[in-house]
Scaffold this motif. Structure first.
Motif, PDB file in Angstrom:
ATOM      1  N   LYS A  83     -16.946  10.282  25.478  1.00 29.80           N
ATOM      2  CA  LYS A  83     -16.945   8.867  25.846  1.00 29.80           C
ATOM      3  C   LYS A  83     -16.628   8.031  24.607  1.00 29.80           C
ATOM      4  CE  LYS A  83     -20.579   9.907  29.195  1.00 29.80           C
ATOM      5  NZ  LYS A  83     -21.747   9.389  29.940  1.00 29.80           N
ATOM      6  N   ILE A  84     -15.725   7.113  24.764  1.00 27.43           N
ATOM      7  CA  ILE A  84     -15.351   6.240  23.648  1.00 27.43           C
ATOM      8  C   ILE A  84     -15.516   4.789  24.099  1.00 27.43           C
ATOM      9  CG2 ILE A  84     -13.636   5.697  21.891  1.00 27.43           C
ATOM     10  CD1 ILE A  84     -12.184   8.298  22.615  1.00 27.43           C
ATOM     11  N   GLN A  85     -16.374   4.070  23.384  1.00 33.07           N
ATOM     12  CA  GLN A  85     -16.621   2.667  23.696  1.00 33.07           C
ATOM     13  C   GLN A  85     -15.742   1.782  22.807  1.00 33.07           C
ATOM     14  OE1 GLN A  85     -20.838   2.542  22.777  1.00 33.07           O
ATOM     15  NE2 GLN A  85     -21.369   2.761  24.928  1.00 33.07           N
ATOM     16  N   ARG A  86     -15.442   0.605  23.314  1.00 34.74           N
ATOM     17  CA  ARG A  86     -14.725  -0.416  22.523  1.00 34.74           C
ATOM     18  C   ARG A  86     -13.560   0.213  21.763  1.00 34.74           C
ATOM     19  NH1 ARG A  86     -19.888  -0.548  21.310  1.00 34.74           N
ATOM     20  NH2 ARG A  86     -19.555  -0.011  19.106  1.00 34.74           N
ATOM     21  N   THR A  87     -12.663   0.824  22.519  1.00 36.88           N
ATOM     22  CA  THR A  87     -11.564   1.568  21.902  1.00 36.88           C
ATOM     23  C   THR A  87     -10.761   0.699  20.945  1.00 36.88           C
ATOM     24  OG1 THR A  87     -10.228   1.094  23.851  1.00 36.88           O
ATOM     25  CG2 THR A  87     -11.282   3.262  23.735  1.00 36.88           C
ATOM     26  N   GLU A  88     -10.256   1.346  19.914  1.00 42.33           N
ATOM     27  CA  GLU A  88      -9.418   0.714  18.897  1.00 42.33           C
ATOM     28  C   GLU A  88      -8.080   1.442  18.853  1.00 42.33           C
ATOM     29  OE1 GLU A  88     -11.594   0.895  15.270  1.00 42.33           O
ATOM     30  OE2 GLU A  88     -13.204  -0.433  16.000  1.00 42.33           O
ATOM     31  N   ARG A  89      -7.061   0.769  18.328  1.00 38.10           N
ATOM     32  CA  ARG A  89      -5.731   1.379  18.288  1.00 38.10           C
ATOM     33  C   ARG A  89      -5.754   2.671  17.476  1.00 38.10           C
ATOM     34  NH1 ARG A  89      -4.444  -4.154  18.093  1.00 38.10           N
ATOM     35  NH2 ARG A  89      -3.521  -4.811  20.068  1.00 38.10           N
ATOM     36  N   GLY A  90      -6.622   2.736  16.471  1.00 35.95           N
ATOM     37  CA  GLY A  90      -6.738   3.936  15.647  1.00 35.95           C
ATOM     38  C   GLY A  90      -7.323   5.125  16.373  1.00 35.95           C
ATOM     39  N   ASP A  91      -7.855   4.909  17.579  1.00 32.86           N
ATOM     40  CA  ASP A  91      -8.386   6.026  18.364  1.00 32.86           C
ATOM     41  C   ASP A  91      -7.275   6.779  19.080  1.00 32.86           C
ATOM     42  OD1 ASP A  91     -11.186   3.969  19.493  1.00 32.86           O
ATOM     43  OD2 ASP A  91     -10.921   5.121  17.636  1.00 32.86           O
ATOM     44  N   SER A  92      -6.072   6.244  19.060  1.00 31.60           N
ATOM     45  CA  SER A  92      -4.941   6.897  19.735  1.00 31.60           C
ATOM     46  C   SER A  92      -4.683   8.256  19.087  1.00 31.60           C
ATOM     47  CB  SER A  92      -3.689   6.016  19.648  1.00 31.60           C
ATOM     48  OG  SER A  92      -3.868   4.799  20.330  1.00 31.60           O
ATOM     49  N   ALA A  93      -4.692   9.282  19.911  1.00 31.32           N
ATOM     50  CA  ALA A  93      -4.531  10.663  19.436  1.00 31.32           C
ATOM     51  C   ALA A  93      -4.558  11.573  20.660  1.00 31.32           C
ATOM     52  CB  ALA A  93      -5.659  11.047  18.478  1.00 31.32           C
ATOM     53  N   VAL A  94      -4.386  12.865  20.406  1.00 32.21           N
ATOM     54  CA  VAL A  94      -4.621  13.861  21.455  1.00 32.21           C
ATOM     55  C   VAL A  94      -6.023  14.419  21.258  1.00 32.21           C
ATOM     56  CG1 VAL A  94      -3.914  16.071  22.427  1.00 32.21           C
ATOM     57  CG2 VAL A  94      -2.178  14.448  21.660  1.00 32.21           C
ATOM     58  N   TYR A  95      -6.809  14.378  22.300  1.00 34.11           N
ATOM     59  CA  TYR A  95      -8.174  14.894  22.246  1.00 34.11           C
ATOM     60  C   TYR A  95      -8.183  16.272  22.915  1.00 34.11           C
ATOM     61  CZ  TYR A  95      -9.597  10.449  20.430  1.00 34.11           C
ATOM     62  OH  TYR A  95      -9.720   9.349  19.620  1.00 34.11           O
TER      63      TYR A  95
END
Lengths: 115, 112
Positions: free
Chosen positions: A78-90
């Protein structure tokens, strides 16, 4: 048998939104891992579950990230308050046991794009 | 700091040649080493594991380990265009750390 599955395969969201990424490990695998992979990099460890408990969450970048595995099988990142830097492959992986001899099998990943 | 280092490449080899991929790691106590192959847009797939010094062969793949030099390599014989992918070296760091740490990968291009 079935491998590790992850849903969704792609997720596009807006900055500030909340997202959930799901992982269904190989049946019988007690160890489950979440990794994050950015372009041109290897997978980066986030968190490891042994059964239902998070045995090691030292790779989670900050308190916006949280993961659960309530019944010892399926896990949700779970990721809250997403930021552009969270963009990736999980990537999610599972293994029979957490050790150097426990081969980790990876799912297909979820590509997260934060606009 | 637990580190695994690889040359990012690209490593370009002609079809039929031997491709040599190298990896160094920071922890002298590491005992388990893995090579994963990752095609573009796909997830990593395990191709080799090695635990003892020396060579381990599996088909066209040979993994080589030298713990004293903290060096592990992967040789691919008779390289095929289908081998074109990124090869990730992964090291299990034990001693309480207990994590699999990946290098950034080496991109291999096999041209006909």
């Amino acid at each position: 048998g079935a491998g590790v599955s992850q849903t969704p395969s792609n997720k596009v969201t807006e900055k500030g939104k909340y997202v959930e990424l799901r992982c269904d490990p190989i049946s019988g695998h007690t160890a489950l891992y979440w990794y994050r992979q950015s372009l041109g990099q290897g997978p980066e460890f986030l968190i490891y579950f042994q059964g239902t408990g998070a045995a090691d969450d030292s790779g989670l970048p900050n308190d916006r990230f949280f993961a659960v595995r309530p019944e010892g099988s399926v896990s949700t990142l779970k990721i809250q308050r997403t930021e552009r830097g969270d963009s990736a492959v999980y990537l999610c992986a599972s293994s029979l046991r957490n050790s150097g001899e426990g081969t980790q099998y990876f799912g297909p990943g979820t590509r997260l794009t934060v606009l | 700091q637990k580190e695994v280092e690889q040359n990012s490449g690209p490593l370009s080899v002609p079809e039929g040649a031997i491709a040599s991929l190298n990896c160094t790691y920071s922890d002298r106590g590491s005992q388990s080493f893995f090579w994963y192959r990752q095609y573009s847009g796909k997830s990593p797939e395990l191709i080799m594991s090695i635990y003892s010094n020396g060579d381990k062969e599996d088909g066209r793949f040979t993994a080589q380990l030298n713990k004293a030099s903290q060096y592990v390599s992967l040789l691919i014989r008779d390289s095929q265009p289908s081998d074109s992918a990124t090869y990730l070296c992964a090291v299990w760091f034990s001693g309480g750390y207990n994590k699999l740490i990946f290098g950034a990968g080496t991109r291999l291009a096999v041209h006909p």
